[in-house]
Design an enzyme around this catalytic site. Sequence first.
Site, PDB file in Angstrom:
ATOM      1  N   LYS A   1       4.771  30.592 108.720  1.00  0.00           N
ATOM      2  CA  LYS A   1       5.432  31.023 109.954  1.00  0.00           C
ATOM      3  C   LYS A   1       4.580  30.513 111.119  1.00  0.00           C
ATOM      4  O   LYS A   1       3.354  30.426 111.005  1.00  0.00           O
ATOM      5  CB  LYS A   1       5.520  32.557 109.985  1.00  0.00           C
TER       6      LYS A   1
ATOM      7  N   CYS B   1      11.075  27.137 119.600  1.00  0.00           N
ATOM      8  CA  CYS B   1      11.522  28.506 119.329  1.00  0.00           C
ATOM      9  C   CYS B   1      12.584  28.931 120.344  1.00  0.00           C
ATOM     10  O   CYS B   1      12.328  28.908 121.543  1.00  0.00           O
ATOM     11  CB  CYS B   1      10.371  29.499 119.372  1.00  0.00           C
TER      12      CYS B   1
END
Length: 313
Positions: free
Chosen positions: A45, A131
């Site tokens: 992640k 993101c």
Amino acid sequence: MVSTATKIAQKKFDNCIMNASGVWCYDEKELSALDKSEAASFVTKSGTLESRKGNPKPRYFETDLGSINSMGLPNQGLEYYLNFVNKVQEQNPNKNYFVSCTGFNVQEDVLLLEEVKKSGFKGIVELNLSCPNVPGKPQTGYDFETVDMILQTVFENYEGLLGVKLPPYFDIVHFDQMAKILNKYPLTYINSVNSIGNGLYIDEEQEKVVIKPKNGFGGIGGDYIKPTALANVHAFYQRLDSRIQIIGTGGIKTGRDVFEHILCGASMVQVGTALMKEGPSIFRRLTRELEAIMRSKGYEKLSDFKGKLKYMN
Ligand code: RRO
């Protein structure tokens, strides 16, 4: 004999299929499961300077055709991932691993990469420029000047192997402009694509959104995004110097999807939504399905068809 082996930056991988950052890679337990699976490698992640709880739940929802998420970058902090990956690397000296990270500005990106360097990490860094889900923060990848400035600064400060995760682009001029910027830098690879940002999925019966953050807006993954992902992989394959490799991500749930990404020019592929739905056993199925397609077409290795998409006269 059919081989699905590949190389990224001269590092060997005995398979070309792995997880996409954000899926099955939040902690040691999930990453260990990937390490034990038939996945070629894993990517963590995206780690930030400090750990983050992310957005309020529900923040991930599965639909028949894919998924919508607004996780908001929940992660354990980069240091946690570096410690774990360095430990796993020592136990598996013949495997190669990826660590993803993302800063909220270029100074943070530089600090993150200093942390990577200090840890002695020997693998490949994926800098996430895309993101879509932090409220108030636009996706860096859509701000071309900022991408240029970040890459300039990053490569003045970091000498290790580094790739970038990009958002999907939707205009030929944007492919041209972004490729021109990327070609200026010693990038190891680009990863196309992150989720298609800020989609909206609705529960028709309840007349209601299905995730809580941002009033239901979130990144779209799965079947919806395969044509966009293939277009981005191939557009960059046509435009990038051959020294910059491509990792294809978006809409992969069968061996045929893997095959198509490679045909478009990907050297490696990553699985997001389908991994979330099926779990790490998916890597065995995808590998067998890809091998069967290669065998039926008389291909022995990826380079027999990589980037060889045919056009009409
Ligand atoms: O955590 C997220 O909300 C997230 C990230 Br950082 C990303 O890069 N892509 C995505 O779909 N979700």
